[in-house]
Design an enzyme around this catalytic site. Structure first.
Site, PDB file in Angstrom:
ATOM      1  N   MET A  26      41.203  35.106  40.964  1.00  0.00           N
ATOM      2  CA  MET A  26      40.905  35.974  39.830  1.00  0.00           C
ATOM      3  C   MET A  26      41.107  35.244  38.510  1.00  0.00           C
ATOM      4  O   MET A  26      42.166  34.648  38.281  1.00  0.00           O
ATOM      5  CB  MET A  26      41.817  37.212  39.853  1.00  0.00           C
ATOM      6  N   GLU A  27      40.095  35.283  37.640  1.00  0.00           N
ATOM      7  CA  GLU A  27      40.222  34.755  36.280  1.00  0.00           C
ATOM      8  C   GLU A  27      39.864  35.889  35.346  1.00  0.00           C
ATOM      9  O   GLU A  27      38.702  36.243  35.186  1.00  0.00           O
ATOM     10  CB  GLU A  27      39.294  33.550  36.092  1.00  0.00           C
ATOM     11  N   LEU A  28      40.909  36.482  34.736  1.00  0.00           N
ATOM     12  CA  LEU A  28      40.740  37.762  34.059  1.00  0.00           C
ATOM     13  C   LEU A  28      40.896  37.690  32.545  1.00  0.00           C
ATOM     14  O   LEU A  28      40.884  38.711  31.883  1.00  0.00           O
ATOM     15  CB  LEU A  28      41.737  38.775  34.650  1.00  0.00           C
TER      16      LEU A  28
END
Length: 917
Positions: free
Chosen positions: A294-296
């Protein structure tokens, strides 16, 4: 160039696609539905694109699953060759692809061209890096037993074991295995979801490592910008990527996402987007226990200190282009004296310089010459920016420039600089994603660090100073995965990209970017000679991996009086195995002896005193010991061995606070109930555990190891008492548990940094590692001590602190081990033990933002609750829910060996080797 000419050029190149790609075929939505893609600069419709949903996504998954076997069996060289053709086509069509990006996303065309190069560089890096992902051969300590660790990452092909041993000289057509091997294998189908802001680069950054490793991919681009990704898919087909390896569906995002999550064929999800959607994906992925990356995102604070060079600072901020960050300013620095700037005037001087620079930015259509800023992506983004600016102004912020819609209309917004911003304003904590700079004052370095860290996000932060000591000090103190010093972010496929806290999980780019697409295998082979052809098919998949680190990526720009370095702090990941995992039992007995007779009365009383003292230590901030208790029984006799405290959420929260303080601060605190107890074990610690050197942590773990060995008889007896296994097996478990500590005590001193070639002449890239923070560890009853040290050992070695929840069926051995840990010099608060009400304890571990990682071994049903809970605060998770272990017996098998091995494997005990008869 006008938009119509650009569309015509893209169509002539055959890159203007509007259908989905499933199994190598371009397809419309099954129900014929489409959605419109707009040019945000003009509001015109660019295309009607197939609006797909659950059915199309499931077919794409099936296609990827069918293609996986053949794609994963190609050698890395064969896959690399095809991907190189893909890369060459991307470079050849840079102009058309850059124009297509500008058409659907709105950024200036020069930035579109640059994005193509960034995306292509990811492809080029991974098609080469995958050739250098080697296996390991690990020395063994047993003369008559060998264990082959096959960390088969998806990059190796199934014949890797054969190739490894073909390199050895054959002995009369036979082979003698001498060591432990570590190889890698492909994971399977990967579901990738990409955002609108970098539609081409993000797609390639996700699919490149997956496909290089031998995985197949189903990608869902943003509905706002699907055309760039579809053009990339067209070039993949032209490059000869086999049908089904690369699939693309777009349209109804909830249905496509649900299909990814529900399908057991999808083994990993990689996502870039909003934190809210990321949390939903993590919760859904728990049902089939998928790997997630995840790159949020999040705001990126820039800290300008009083000794900063204002010209360099303004240029560095301008390099970041999007202006999507909050800026903090040093008014009075009490930690340094600057000869260049007046302390009190740095804020106003910088605000003036920044305003002047912002006023030179040219807003307009991306194809117009000299344009440096395009439109926002849609009306929703425009309304968000307006609301944030209005909220700030209403609370006292002042607009120096901009602050309103641009005269061009549509979604254009003027570049804006705000001053007198405070932490109470929404703009200081909300991801802006627009052309707004918010200036906030601070007085000291400590206050700047606090302001930067006072957020759930932690993707990127920037420091502007000419003080080299300060840049290191602040870079290590702020909680961000990327830290730039005197410069904006330099794109580099070789450097890891990712954040802390709720900015995501995992790392993209660099050699660490392969980890999300890897599976590991442990291969155990007896050390006798056998024919070469018997090697293939002898893989027994069991994997262990513990992650106990976070990543920071920092670059330092080469400026006057400074060393030019670009530092990247990456995931401290221990992928481990133990030389002493396979131990030879002196004898084997299936009879259950009277274990009570094994302990002398005095020894038992002494051990119990240690257990309960340790239990109280595990919650140092409570005033009294809890009244409720649980009875621990001997499963062989049914007798009650001991009553232990039944703890819950309050005690767990205290344990978490204790661990958090030991991780972060100078002293540990004392509880009033400790008065009168053994004070020599409660000496105050001069340093936080995370600041203790690796050598000092190693020494503590070695002492703990020595104490376990010294007390192996008593500890083995205690394991037999509460768990029921034969005494000889229990003693072997103690030796194995000590072996984990031995391994990590040494490994702690060998966590090296990397040096990565930089794409910029005056910078250098480094990779260093640092601990995550507080780790919550949950262990099962079947190996109460070995599982404890396998989880606690690497965490403590990395500098993390731990809150341990042992099984309520076998807590006594955990208390005993914790007591020995204190005797070994591991400070109070570094290891905390709570037991009792498991749901309450686990809820506290999942709810606390201070716990940054959960490592769990136990039932699948519990795991499926832990993973969604961890997703709420986006913490790292390491899960081992177990499962049946099939044994495949072939017609050429040595039946005596097979029977002995299967008896051990089915007996719910560790599969120790039997002495040959």
């Amino acid at each position: 160039m006008d938009p119509q000419s650009a569309i015509a050029q893209v169509k002539r190149a055959g890159l203007f696609r509007t259908q989905g790609l499933i199994g190598g075929k371009w397809m419309d939505a099954y129900d014929g539905k489409t959605f419109e893609v707009y040019n945000p600069a003009t509001g015109e419709v660019l295309a009607n694109v197939a609006c797909m949903g659950k059915k199309e996504a499931n077919d794409a998954i099936a296609s990827a699953h069918a293609a996986f076997t053949s794609w994963s069996k190609l050698t890395t060289a064969e896959r690399s060759k095809l991907m190189r053709k893909w890369y060459d086509l991307l470079i050849a069509h840079q102009t058309e692809l850059g124009q297509l990006i500008t058409l659907e996303q709105g950024k200036p065309v020069a930035e579109g061209y640059n994005e193509v190069l960034i995306g292509a560089s990811c492809l080029e890096f991974f098609l080469e890096e995958v050739k250098h992902c080697y296996g390991d051969i690990i020395p063994q300590t047993q003369a008559d037993r060998r264990m082959t660790w096959v960390l088969m990452s998806m990059i190796m092909w199934p014949g890797s074991v054969l190739v490894l041993y073909r390199l050895l000289p054959p002995l009369s057509g036979q082979l003698n295995l001498n060591d432990c091997s570590y190889l890698r294998t492909s994971m399977g189908v990967v579901g990738a979801i990409t955002p609108w802001n970098l539609p081409l680069a993000m797609a390639l950054r996700k699919v490149s490592p997956a496909m290089a490793c031998g995985c197949t991919v189903v990608i869902k681009p943003s509905e706002l910008t699907p055309l760039s990704a579809l053009a990339v898919a067209e070039l993949a087909l032209q490059a000869g990527i086999p049908p089904g390896v690369f699939n693309m569906v777009m349209g109804f995002a909830p249905e496509i996402g649900d299909a990814f999550l529900a399908s057991p064929k999808v083994r990993a999800i990689t996502f870039t987007g909003s934190t809210a959607v990321g949390k939903m994906l993590l919760a859904g992925a728990a049902q089939t226990v998928k790997k997630t990356s995840m790159e949020l995102g999040g705001n990126a604070p820039s800290m300008i200190f009083d000794d900063a060079d204002l010209e360099v600072t303004v240029k560095g901020l301008n390099k970041q282009k999007t202006l999507d960050f909050v800026i903090l300013f040093d008014v009075i620095s009490v930690l340094s004296v600057s000869a260049h700037h007046d302390h009190c005037g740095i804020h106003d001087k910088f605000a003036a310089a920044l305003t002047k620079a912002v006023q030179t930015l040219r807003v307009g259509h991306g194809f117009d010459e000299g344009v440096t800023q395009g439109p926002l992506i849609n009306q929703a983004a425009l309304h968000k920016i307006e609301a944030l600016v209005e909220d700030a102004v209403s609370q006292g912020a002042k607009v120096l420039v901009g602050g309103k819609r641009h005269s061009l209309g549509l979604t254009f917004y003027e570049p804006t600089v705000l001053v007198d911003v405070t932490s109470d304003m929404l703009i200081s904590s909300t991801e802006i994603f627009g052309p707004v700079l918010a200036l906030q004052r601070f007085k000291t370095e400590e206050e700047a660090i606090h302001l930067a860290n006072d957020s759930n996000a932690g993707l990127a932060g920037y420091i502007y100073t000419e003080n080299l000591r300060r840049c290191w000090r602040v870079a290590e103190a702020i909680e961000f995965g990327i830290v730039g010093v005197n410069d904006g972010l330099i794109p580099a496929a070789s450097a890891p990209f990712g954040g802390f806290k709720q900015s995501g999980l995992g790392r993209e780019g660099s050699k660490y970017g392969l980890d999300d697409f890897l599976e590991s295998i442990r291969l155990h082979i007896p050390s006798y000679k056998f024919q070469l052809q018997f090697i293939v098919g002898s893989h027994l998949p069991i994997s262990f991996a513990v992650l106990c680190g976070s990543a920071v990526h920092m670059h330092i720009y080469d400026k006057i009086g400074m060393w030019g370095v670009l530092i990247s702090v990456c995931l401290a990941q221990f992928v481990w195995f133990l030389n002493s995992v396979v131990l030879l039992a002196e004898h084997f007995s299936v009879q259950c002896s009277d274990n009570w007779a094994l302990l002398e009365e005095n020894g038992l009383k002494l051990m119990m005193a240690r257990l309960f003292r340790t239990c109280r230590r595990s919650v140092p901030s409570i005033g009294v010991v809890t009244i409720m208790s649980n009875s621990v029984h001997n499963p062989a006799t049914g007798e009650v061995i001991a009553d232990v405290p039944c703890m819950g959420q309050p005690e767990t929260n205290d344990a978490i606070s204790s661990a958090y303080e030991m991780f972060n601060f100078q002293d540990t605190f004392e509880a009033p109930w400790l008065v009168g107890m053994c004070t020599e074990d409660f000496e105050k610690n001069e340093d936080a555990w995370s600041k203790v050197t690796a050598i000092e942590r190693s020494q503590c773990l070695w002492k703990w190891h020595d104490l376990l060995i010294a007390h192996k008889e008593e500890l083995g007896q205690l394991i037999t008492l509460e768990q029921g296994k034969p005494l000889n097996e229990a003693i072997i478990e103690v030796i194995i548990a000590a072996g984990y500590l031995e391994f990590f005590a040494e490994e702690a001193k060998h966590v090296y940094s990397d040096i990565i070639p930089s794409t910029v002449a005056d910078c250098q890239l480094f990779v260093i590692k640092q601990p995550v923070g507080v780790v919550g560890a949950i262990t099962p009853w079947n190996f109460p001590l070995a599982m404890l040290t396998s989880k606690v050992g690497p965490a403590l070695a990395c500098g993390c602190t731990v809150v341990l929840e042992p099984s309520e069926l076998t807590p006594l051995i955990a208390f005993a081990a914790a007591g020995l840990a204190l005797e070994a010099g591991i400070p109070s608060g570094a290891l905390n033990v709570v037991t009792g009400n498991a749901p309450d304890i686990e809820h506290a571990l999942l709810a606390s933002p201070k716990v940054r990682k959960i490592t769990f071994t136990g039932l699948s049903a519990v795991e499926k609750k832990i993973m969604p809970g961890a997703g709420e605060t986006l913490r790292k998770v390491s899960l081992e829910p177990g499962g049946n272990a099939p044994c495949i017996v072939f017609d050429d098998t040595d039946l005596g060996v097979a029977v002995k091995s299967i008896l051990w494997d089915s007996a719910w005990v560790w599969p120790f080797p039997l002495k040959e008869q």
